[in-house]
Design a protein around this motif. Structure first.
Motif, PDB file in Angstrom:
ATOM      1  N   SER A 102       8.727  -2.100 -22.373  1.00 24.13           N
ATOM      2  CA  SER A 102       9.827  -2.827 -21.725  1.00 24.13           C
ATOM      3  C   SER A 102      10.265  -2.160 -20.427  1.00 24.13           C
ATOM      4  CB  SER A 102      11.025  -2.930 -22.681  1.00 24.13           C
ATOM      5  OG  SER A 102      11.483  -1.641 -23.058  1.00 24.13           O
ATOM      6  N   ALA A 103       9.799  -0.932 -20.189  1.00 24.77           N
ATOM      7  CA  ALA A 103      10.145  -0.240 -18.944  1.00 24.77           C
ATOM      8  C   ALA A 103       9.301  -0.718 -17.768  1.00 24.77           C
ATOM      9  CB  ALA A 103       9.972   1.269 -19.129  1.00 24.77           C
ATOM     10  N   TYR A 104       8.195  -1.410 -18.032  1.00 25.85           N
ATOM     11  CA  TYR A 104       7.345  -1.897 -16.947  1.00 25.85           C
ATOM     12  C   TYR A 104       8.043  -3.019 -16.185  1.00 25.85           C
ATOM     13  CZ  TYR A 104       3.461   0.584 -19.213  1.00 25.85           C
ATOM     14  OH  TYR A 104       2.658   1.541 -19.769  1.00 25.85           O
ATOM     15  N   THR A 105       7.977  -2.941 -14.869  1.00 26.25           N
ATOM     16  CA  THR A 105       8.511  -3.998 -14.005  1.00 26.25           C
ATOM     17  C   THR A 105       7.367  -4.844 -13.467  1.00 26.25           C
ATOM     18  OG1 THR A 105       8.389  -2.599 -12.026  1.00 26.25           O
ATOM     19  CG2 THR A 105      10.428  -2.505 -13.337  1.00 26.25           C
ATOM     20  N   VAL A 106       7.707  -6.003 -12.933  1.00 29.96           N
ATOM     21  CA  VAL A 106       6.689  -6.876 -12.341  1.00 29.96           C
ATOM     22  C   VAL A 106       6.019  -6.176 -11.177  1.00 29.96           C
ATOM     23  CG1 VAL A 106       6.308  -9.069 -11.152  1.00 29.96           C
ATOM     24  CG2 VAL A 106       7.869  -8.966 -13.099  1.00 29.96           C
ATOM     25  N   GLU A 107       6.778  -5.464 -10.369  1.00 30.26           N
ATOM     26  CA  GLU A 107       6.185  -4.737  -9.240  1.00 30.26           C
ATOM     27  C   GLU A 107       5.168  -3.718  -9.725  1.00 30.26           C
ATOM     28  OE1 GLU A 107       7.402  -1.480  -5.807  1.00 30.26           O
ATOM     29  OE2 GLU A 107       8.961  -2.354  -7.073  1.00 30.26           O
ATOM     30  N   ALA A 108       5.514  -2.966 -10.773  1.00 27.05           N
ATOM     31  CA  ALA A 108       4.598  -1.954 -11.292  1.00 27.05           C
ATOM     32  C   ALA A 108       3.332  -2.601 -11.848  1.00 27.05           C
ATOM     33  CB  ALA A 108       5.290  -1.133 -12.368  1.00 27.05           C
ATOM     34  N   VAL A 109       3.472  -3.723 -12.533  1.00 27.62           N
ATOM     35  CA  VAL A 109       2.312  -4.422 -13.084  1.00 27.62           C
ATOM     36  C   VAL A 109       1.411  -4.923 -11.958  1.00 27.62           C
ATOM     37  CG1 VAL A 109       1.568  -6.444 -14.399  1.00 27.62           C
ATOM     38  CG2 VAL A 109       3.486  -5.066 -15.213  1.00 27.62           C
ATOM     39  N   MET A 110       2.005  -5.444 -10.891  1.00 26.67           N
ATOM     40  CA  MET A 110       1.216  -5.953  -9.769  1.00 26.67           C
ATOM     41  C   MET A 110       0.495  -4.830  -9.042  1.00 26.67           C
ATOM     42  SD  MET A 110       1.313  -9.215  -9.785  1.00 26.67           S
ATOM     43  CE  MET A 110       0.512  -9.407  -8.197  1.00 26.67           C
ATOM     44  N   ARG A 111       1.102  -3.693  -8.916  1.00 22.88           N
ATOM     45  CA  ARG A 111       0.422  -2.557  -8.270  1.00 22.88           C
ATOM     46  C   ARG A 111      -0.741  -2.074  -9.120  1.00 22.88           C
ATOM     47  NH1 ARG A 111       2.948  -0.815  -3.725  1.00 22.88           N
ATOM     48  NH2 ARG A 111       5.145  -1.415  -3.451  1.00 22.88           N
ATOM     49  N   GLN A 112      -0.568  -2.078 -10.439  1.00 28.83           N
ATOM     50  CA  GLN A 112      -1.669  -1.710 -11.323  1.00 28.83           C
ATOM     51  C   GLN A 112      -2.795  -2.739 -11.237  1.00 28.83           C
ATOM     52  OE1 GLN A 112      -2.201   0.969 -13.040  1.00 28.83           O
ATOM     53  NE2 GLN A 112      -4.054   0.236 -14.084  1.00 28.83           N
ATOM     54  N   PHE A 113      -2.434  -4.006 -11.142  1.00 30.41           N
ATOM     55  CA  PHE A 113      -3.449  -5.050 -11.008  1.00 30.41           C
ATOM     56  C   PHE A 113      -4.231  -4.902  -9.708  1.00 30.41           C
ATOM     57  CE2 PHE A 113      -4.364  -9.309  -9.184  1.00 30.41           C
ATOM     58  CZ  PHE A 113      -5.399  -9.662 -10.031  1.00 30.41           C
ATOM     59  N   ALA A 114      -3.537  -4.616  -8.612  1.00 32.63           N
ATOM     60  CA  ALA A 114      -4.217  -4.425  -7.325  1.00 32.63           C
ATOM     61  C   ALA A 114      -5.191  -3.249  -7.391  1.00 32.63           C
ATOM     62  CB  ALA A 114      -3.186  -4.199  -6.218  1.00 32.63           C
ATOM     63  N   ALA A 115      -4.805  -2.185  -8.088  1.00 36.91           N
ATOM     64  CA  ALA A 115      -5.697  -1.025  -8.219  1.00 36.91           C
ATOM     65  C   ALA A 115      -6.904  -1.357  -9.091  1.00 36.91           C
ATOM     66  CB  ALA A 115      -4.916   0.144  -8.819  1.00 36.91           C
ATOM     67  N   SER A 116      -6.707  -2.119 -10.167  1.00 38.93           N
ATOM     68  CA  SER A 116      -7.826  -2.459 -11.041  1.00 38.93           C
ATOM     69  C   SER A 116      -8.790  -3.425 -10.360  1.00 38.93           C
ATOM     70  CB  SER A 116      -7.304  -3.068 -12.348  1.00 38.93           C
ATOM     71  OG  SER A 116      -6.668  -4.315 -12.112  1.00 38.93           O
ATOM     72  N   LEU A 117      -8.286  -4.289  -9.462  1.00 36.54           N
ATOM     73  CA  LEU A 117      -9.179  -5.165  -8.708  1.00 36.54           C
ATOM     74  C   LEU A 117     -10.183  -4.360  -7.888  1.00 36.54           C
ATOM     75  CD1 LEU A 117      -6.944  -8.053  -7.268  1.00 36.54           C
ATOM     76  CD2 LEU A 117      -8.868  -8.280  -8.848  1.00 36.54           C
ATOM     77  N   VAL A 118      -9.664  -3.337  -7.246  1.00 31.97           N
ATOM     78  CA  VAL A 118     -10.523  -2.518  -6.390  1.00 31.97           C
ATOM     79  C   VAL A 118     -11.476  -1.676  -7.230  1.00 31.97           C
ATOM     80  CG1 VAL A 118     -10.555  -0.664  -4.672  1.00 31.97           C
ATOM     81  CG2 VAL A 118      -8.847  -2.502  -4.520  1.00 31.97           C
ATOM     82  N   LYS A 119     -10.957  -1.052  -8.274  1.00 28.10           N
ATOM     83  CA  LYS A 119     -11.790  -0.198  -9.112  1.00 28.10           C
ATOM     84  C   LYS A 119     -12.852  -1.002  -9.857  1.00 28.10           C
ATOM     85  CE  LYS A 119      -8.425   3.512  -9.768  1.00 28.10           C
ATOM     86  NZ  LYS A 119      -7.640   4.322 -10.737  1.00 28.10           N
ATOM     87  N   GLY A 120     -12.534  -2.254 -10.174  1.00 22.54           N
ATOM     88  CA  GLY A 120     -13.511  -3.104 -10.850  1.00 22.54           C
ATOM     89  C   GLY A 120     -14.435  -3.831  -9.893  1.00 22.54           C
ATOM     90  N   GLN A 121     -14.351  -3.476  -8.601  1.00 27.91           N
ATOM     91  CA  GLN A 121     -15.214  -4.056  -7.564  1.00 27.91           C
ATOM     92  C   GLN A 121     -15.076  -5.577  -7.515  1.00 27.91           C
ATOM     93  OE1 GLN A 121     -19.192  -2.619  -8.332  1.00 27.91           O
ATOM     94  NE2 GLN A 121     -18.633  -0.460  -8.011  1.00 27.91           N
ATOM     95  N   GLY A 122     -13.841  -6.005  -7.501  1.00 25.57           N
ATOM     96  CA  GLY A 122     -13.583  -7.424  -7.405  1.00 25.57           C
ATOM     97  C   GLY A 122     -13.953  -7.982  -6.041  1.00 25.57           C
ATOM     98  N   ARG A 123     -14.453  -9.199  -6.036  1.00 22.34           N
ATOM     99  CA  ARG A 123     -14.845  -9.875  -4.804  1.00 22.34           C
ATOM    100  C   ARG A 123     -14.404 -11.338  -4.866  1.00 22.34           C
ATOM    101  NH1 ARG A 123     -18.994  -7.183  -1.988  1.00 22.34           N
ATOM    102  NH2 ARG A 123     -18.445  -8.679  -0.359  1.00 22.34           N
ATOM    103  N   ILE A 124     -14.241 -11.931  -3.689  1.00 24.54           N
ATOM    104  CA  ILE A 124     -13.958 -13.358  -3.601  1.00 24.54           C
ATOM    105  C   ILE A 124     -15.264 -14.120  -3.775  1.00 24.54           C
ATOM    106  CG2 ILE A 124     -13.157 -15.219  -2.108  1.00 24.54           C
ATOM    107  CD1 ILE A 124     -11.179 -13.293  -0.883  1.00 24.54           C
ATOM    108  N   CYS A 125     -15.248 -15.093  -4.688  1.00 28.78           N
ATOM    109  CA  CYS A 125     -16.457 -15.864  -4.958  1.00 28.78           C
ATOM    110  C   CYS A 125     -16.770 -16.777  -3.768  1.00 28.78           C
ATOM    111  CB  CYS A 125     -16.276 -16.686  -6.227  1.00 28.78           C
ATOM    112  SG  CYS A 125     -17.718 -17.671  -6.665  1.00 28.78           S
ATOM    113  N   ARG A 126     -18.026 -16.723  -3.282  1.00 24.64           N
ATOM    114  CA  ARG A 126     -18.426 -17.534  -2.140  1.00 24.64           C
ATOM    115  C   ARG A 126     -19.572 -18.479  -2.496  1.00 24.64           C
ATOM    116  NH1 ARG A 126     -18.279 -13.557   3.199  1.00 24.64           N
ATOM    117  NH2 ARG A 126     -16.393 -12.384   2.644  1.00 24.64           N
ATOM    118  N   LYS A 127     -19.893 -18.584  -3.768  1.00 21.01           N
ATOM    119  CA  LYS A 127     -20.963 -19.467  -4.174  1.00 21.01           C
ATOM    120  C   LYS A 127     -20.533 -20.913  -4.049  1.00 21.01           C
ATOM    121  CE  LYS A 127     -22.851 -16.109  -7.442  1.00 21.01           C
ATOM    122  NZ  LYS A 127     -23.173 -15.830  -8.875  1.00 21.01           N
TER     123      LYS A 127
END
Length: 276
Positions: free
Chosen positions: A214-239
């Motif tokens: 319950s201590a997690y804020t939306v901002e903290a969750v979004m920052r973690q999501f942004a970091a996991s996108l990069v670490k997981g080598q996320g890309r924009i689909c262009r197919k």
């Protein structure tokens, strides 16, 4: 002289011996009777104290017939009918329990105060990392725009090349938020990898009841999501064709439910340990 004294003494002794014994008995009885009367008076005072302990209204209550004996009507033969008492009493006690509406109202108040506070904090962010819009003016459902990711990442380069200003996510908050995690999914653009799965579902342990706090804020969750996108080598689909297919909420919910079940069985490794 001595002879005269002896005669007087004998006369007194004779008078005492010939006196009616009933007179003495009556005197003795009178004294005993007074003692008896005193004892009776004492007992009466004790009875008066019992009246104090049992006031008239309590006595009346004891002598009042119980509800079981009260007639409630007469049958066809003219006999009195008695009111039937419920068996047990557990049902009666259960029906007297207060409704759960006040509890729900309290949860709604807690959720509202928390989200209003977080909205104000997000608006005060100096780096404009994210912005929030209410979905259909609903405080409990947000459309969140992620404007920044690591500028050295391939995902950031994709955003520049495709003129993608932000990654749009939808966040819905359950009734018992912040004690339960929100449901979050990606809307646009369509992403590949980066722990984003079918329907835009996001593979993050902190979005599950097991990993949420319950201590997690939306901002903290979004920052973690942004970091996991990069670490997981996320890309924009262009197919062709696939990139234009929109994510659906139904698909996202089914995918998230499946991945949670899988990770609860085999464990969570997100992001990968090799990525730090």
């Amino acid at each position: 002289m001595a002879t005269l004294l002896r005669k007087i003494g004998l006369i007194r002794l004779h008078d005492r011996d010939t006196e009616d014994p009933k007179h003495h008995q009556g005197s003795f009885k009178g004294s005993k009777g007074n003692q008896k009367n005193n004892n009776i008076k004492y007992c009466n005072t004790s009875n008066d104290s019992s009246n104090i302990l049992n006031p008239p209204e309590i006595k009346a209550k004891k002598t009042e017939p119980s509800s079981k004996d009260k007639p409630v009507g007469k049958d066809k033969q003219g006999k009195d009918l008695k009111e039937k008492q419920p068996v047990g009493g557990s049902k009666a006690s259960s029906t007297s329990l207060p409704p759960l509406v006040p509890h729900r109202q309290h949860c709604t108040q807690v959720r509202t105060r928390r989200l209003m506070k977080e909205l104000q904090e997000i608006k005060r962010l100096a780096d404009h990392f994210i912005t929030v819009e209410l979905a259909d003016d609903n405080l409990f459902e947000w459309n969140v725009k992620l404007h920044q990711v690591d500028k050295d990442s391939a995902l950031w380069q994709d955003m520049k090349e495709t003129n993608t200003e932000y990654i749009l996510l939808n966040i819905s908050f359950p009734d018992n938020f912040p004690f339960s995690p929100p449901f979050m999914r990606v809307l646009t653009p369509r992403l590949e990898n980066g722990y984003v799965l079918d329907g835009g579902a996001i593979c993050m342990e902190l979005l599950t009841p097991r990993g949420w706090s319950s201590a997690y804020t939306v901002e903290a969750v979004m920052r973690q999501f942004a970091a996991s996108l990069v670490k997981g080598q996320g890309r924009i689909c262009r197919k062709a064709g696939k990139s234009k297919k929109a994510f659906s909420r139904k698909e996202a919910e089914a995918t998230f439910k499946s991945l949670v079940k899988t990770h609860e069985k085999y464990g969570w490794v997100s992001p990968p340990v090799s990525d730090g």
